[in-house]
Structure formats: C-alpha cells, structure tokens
Design a protein around this motif. Sequence first.
Motif, PDB file in Angstrom:
ATOM      1  N   LEU A 129     -20.850  71.336  58.826  1.00 42.82           N
ATOM      2  CA  LEU A 129     -21.510  72.627  58.641  1.00 42.82           C
ATOM      3  C   LEU A 129     -21.951  72.868  57.200  1.00 42.82           C
ATOM      4  O   LEU A 129     -22.742  73.783  56.935  1.00 42.82           O
ATOM      5  CB  LEU A 129     -20.594  73.761  59.095  1.00 42.82           C
ATOM      6  N   ASN A 130     -21.452  72.070  56.279  1.00 44.47           N
ATOM      7  CA  ASN A 130     -21.849  72.207  54.874  1.00 44.47           C
ATOM      8  C   ASN A 130     -23.001  71.279  54.496  1.00 44.47           C
ATOM      9  O   ASN A 130     -23.483  71.320  53.365  1.00 44.47           O
ATOM     10  CB  ASN A 130     -20.654  71.930  53.963  1.00 44.47           C
ATOM     11  N   ALA A 131     -23.422  70.445  55.422  1.00 43.68           N
ATOM     12  CA  ALA A 131     -24.501  69.487  55.146  1.00 43.68           C
ATOM     13  C   ALA A 131     -25.855  70.188  55.192  1.00 43.68           C
ATOM     14  O   ALA A 131     -26.020  71.212  55.867  1.00 43.68           O
ATOM     15  CB  ALA A 131     -24.465  68.365  56.179  1.00 43.68           C
ATOM     16  N   PRO A 132     -26.847  69.668  54.466  1.00 39.93           N
ATOM     17  CA  PRO A 132     -28.193  70.266  54.512  1.00 39.93           C
ATOM     18  C   PRO A 132     -28.801  70.130  55.899  1.00 39.93           C
ATOM     19  O   PRO A 132     -28.455  69.219  56.661  1.00 39.93           O
ATOM     20  CB  PRO A 132     -28.979  69.451  53.475  1.00 39.93           C
ATOM     21  N   ASP A 133     -29.711  71.031  56.218  1.00 44.41           N
ATOM     22  CA  ASP A 133     -30.336  71.050  57.542  1.00 44.41           C
ATOM     23  C   ASP A 133     -31.519  70.078  57.568  1.00 44.41           C
ATOM     24  O   ASP A 133     -32.681  70.483  57.631  1.00 44.41           O
ATOM     25  CB  ASP A 133     -30.787  72.469  57.886  1.00 44.41           C
ATOM     26  N   ASN A 134     -31.216  68.782  57.493  1.00 47.46           N
ATOM     27  CA  ASN A 134     -32.271  67.768  57.513  1.00 47.46           C
ATOM     28  C   ASN A 134     -32.006  66.721  58.588  1.00 47.46           C
ATOM     29  O   ASN A 134     -32.417  65.572  58.456  1.00 47.46           O
ATOM     30  CB  ASN A 134     -32.397  67.104  56.141  1.00 47.46           C
ATOM     31  N   ASP A 135     -31.301  67.141  59.650  1.00 45.86           N
ATOM     32  CA  ASP A 135     -30.920  66.191  60.685  1.00 45.86           C
ATOM     33  C   ASP A 135     -32.121  65.544  61.362  1.00 45.86           C
ATOM     34  O   ASP A 135     -32.076  64.376  61.746  1.00 45.86           O
ATOM     35  CB  ASP A 135     -30.024  66.865  61.731  1.00 45.86           C
ATOM     36  N   GLU A 136     -33.242  66.273  61.491  1.00 44.07           N
ATOM     37  CA  GLU A 136     -34.426  65.685  62.120  1.00 44.07           C
ATOM     38  C   GLU A 136     -34.990  64.563  61.261  1.00 44.07           C
ATOM     39  O   GLU A 136     -35.390  63.512  61.783  1.00 44.07           O
ATOM     40  CB  GLU A 136     -35.494  66.756  62.343  1.00 44.07           C
ATOM     41  N   ASP A 137     -35.015  64.764  59.940  1.00 43.02           N
ATOM     42  CA  ASP A 137     -35.487  63.706  59.040  1.00 43.02           C
ATOM     43  C   ASP A 137     -34.588  62.475  59.139  1.00 43.02           C
ATOM     44  O   ASP A 137     -35.072  61.334  59.152  1.00 43.02           O
ATOM     45  CB  ASP A 137     -35.507  64.208  57.590  1.00 43.02           C
ATOM     46  N   VAL A 138     -33.280  62.701  59.196  1.00 47.06           N
ATOM     47  CA  VAL A 138     -32.331  61.589  59.269  1.00 47.06           C
ATOM     48  C   VAL A 138     -32.536  60.793  60.551  1.00 47.06           C
ATOM     49  O   VAL A 138     -32.587  59.552  60.536  1.00 47.06           O
ATOM     50  CB  VAL A 138     -30.876  62.101  59.182  1.00 47.06           C
ATOM     51  N   ILE A 139     -32.662  61.489  61.670  1.00 47.54           N
ATOM     52  CA  ILE A 139     -32.847  60.808  62.957  1.00 47.54           C
ATOM     53  C   ILE A 139     -34.172  60.067  62.985  1.00 47.54           C
ATOM     54  O   ILE A 139     -34.266  58.927  63.460  1.00 47.54           O
ATOM     55  CB  ILE A 139     -32.735  61.819  64.113  1.00 47.54           C
ATOM     56  N   ASN A 140     -35.226  60.700  62.479  1.00 50.19           N
ATOM     57  CA  ASN A 140     -36.537  60.026  62.431  1.00 50.19           C
ATOM     58  C   ASN A 140     -36.477  58.765  61.582  1.00 50.19           C
ATOM     59  O   ASN A 140     -36.995  57.707  61.964  1.00 50.19           O
ATOM     60  CB  ASN A 140     -37.599  60.969  61.861  1.00 50.19           C
ATOM     61  N   CYS A 141     -35.844  58.873  60.426  1.00 53.58           N
ATOM     62  CA  CYS A 141     -35.816  57.753  59.476  1.00 53.58           C
ATOM     63  C   CYS A 141     -34.861  56.643  59.927  1.00 53.58           C
ATOM     64  O   CYS A 141     -35.215  55.461  59.880  1.00 53.58           O
ATOM     65  CB  CYS A 141     -35.409  58.275  58.101  1.00 53.58           C
ATOM     66  N   ASN A 142     -33.682  57.014  60.374  1.00 49.39           N
ATOM     67  CA  ASN A 142     -32.654  56.015  60.692  1.00 49.39           C
ATOM     68  C   ASN A 142     -32.782  55.451  62.104  1.00 49.39           C
ATOM     69  O   ASN A 142     -32.442  54.277  62.318  1.00 49.39           O
ATOM     70  CB  ASN A 142     -31.262  56.619  60.525  1.00 49.39           C
TER      71      ASN A 142
END
Length: 312
Positions: free
Chosen positions: A144-157
């Motif tokens: 919950l403390n992580a930045p809200d960039n999960d879509e970028d992470v999933i797209n990239c990884n």
Amino acid sequence: MGEFQQQLFTLVGGIVCLVFLVKCIQFLKYFFPRIWSAQTQAFLQSMGEWAVITGASDGIGKAYSFELAKYGFNIVLISRTLEKLQKVASEIEQTTGRKVKIIQADFTQRDIYHKIEQSLQGLEIGILVNNVGMLPTPIPCRFLNAPDNDEDVINCNNISLIKMTQIILKQMVPRQKGFILNISSAFGTFPCPMYTIYSASKAFIYTFSKALQVEYKEKGIIIQVMTPYGVSTQMTMYSKPSFINKKAEEFARESLDYVTFGDETFGCLAHEILARFVWCIPLWVFYSVQVQESFLSVMSSYLKKSGGGGNT
C-alpha cells in the motif's frame, strides 16, 4: 515384517543417495561449462543471423548485445531512449563490425508492437533476449506504500514478454530452430515481501517460460528462463560489484555458456551456489517480522544513499 521394513528403508535410502549423486554430478557442469557444452558458440550461430534484445541501451541488455555481436550475430536493439540506442549501436558496429538496427520503443505502452513487428520483417532472427524490466520503486516497501504504477510495471515486465515472444516465435517455428532467453529474477522464484508486485511479475516470467518450453521443445525451439541474484546495473543503482553482485558484462558472458543446460538457470556459478544455499533456509525465516523490518531498514538506508532506480 521387520525384514521387509528394513529392505524398504534400504531401498528408499539407496534411491535418495542416487538422486543426490546425480544432482551433484549435474551441478558440476556449472564449474566446467566449456567442457560440458564445448560448442556453445557454433550452437547459437546455427539459430539464425540476427539477435533481438529488449532493454538494450543499458545494463544486462547492453551487455548481451555486445556479447552476441562478438558471437557473430547482427543485433537489433530495442529500448526507449534514442540517444542511448544510437551510442550503443555505434560502439557495437565499431568494435565488432556487425550490423546493428535500432528500434525506439517505450515498453510501458501497449501500442508499440505493430511498429516493432514491421521493423523486424525480413530478418532471420535466431535469438530473442527478453530483458526489459522495471522496479515499481527502488526502495522496498509494503504494497500500500508503493507508487501507483502497477500498469507500467505489468506492461514493461509481462506484456512485453508476451508480445515480443509472439512476434519472434512465429518466425522461429517454421525454421524449427531458435533460442529465447527470458530474464526473470531470483525474486521470482519465491514470494518476496517488500517487492510484492516486482516479485509477482518476475514469477510470471518464470512460469510462462517453463510452460512455453514444454509446448515448443519438440519444435526445435529453446526457451530458457534466467533468475539472477545481484547484477550491478542502473536498476540496482550500480551497486559495488563482488563475487555475488556481478558486473553486467561478466554476467552476460558467463550465462551464455549455460544456454544448453536446460529450461532454467541462475546465470552464473556464484548465483547457482547462492541459490542452493538460500533453498536450505525455511521461508518462515524470511517472512518473520524481525527479518522483514531489518531488511526494510537496511535496504531503505542503502538505496537512499545510492540514489534513484529505474527501468532497463
């Protein structure tokens, strides 16, 4: 009954000892890779004329680009920063004499793959290195403390892995040969708290690769997942190289000796040894509150001093 139990225990003990002995013999290949697989360069060169590397402008991707060019491949570099791509391409051409093609693409976006596929038309691609990846945050933290960039992470990884594999694999299958190397992480081999999204994204690469190898092994395609521990790159803030924390160039060079060693490797001898040590530690030790708090404190302090992270 007592005699039967004794025979049963003897048989089970013999099987366990035999399995252990076989594993020890198999592990020796990491100490003598050039003897175990002496024709690695010729084997790779038989795959095709071109090698495609994602995340190729820095770190591990750049290192693989140079190593494969030295092996005699023409190189396709794909990354998001044009200036870095042009610099790496120039260095490869000048030092190896191989042809280099660059494709600028931001793998956090999903509308890039038609352009990539069009740019690769007509090339005999023998090797694909799916290297591009990013950390949600360089500093470990709770979900919950992580930045809200999960879509970028999933797209990239993950999406990049799927799409690039689709594009390249359908060129390899008709020729009945090809090598796809997917870069995961040791964090993808077990659930890793404080790096929850990253660990899960790398676990996807791990299982995707191993399942895909089962599907296409009979087609002559080698799909290998690599799960390294520490490598000194931008993502790790260029942490000081050591026996465990390898330089990207050293890691890429050594890992290419392992391409015939099966569907999974840790990439280098040091990481293979470390992995077997880690496997001996019960997960509850890693997951204890004391260990997690200590890890969070130490890593946060170290990474704040080192600066920011990024994607590769």
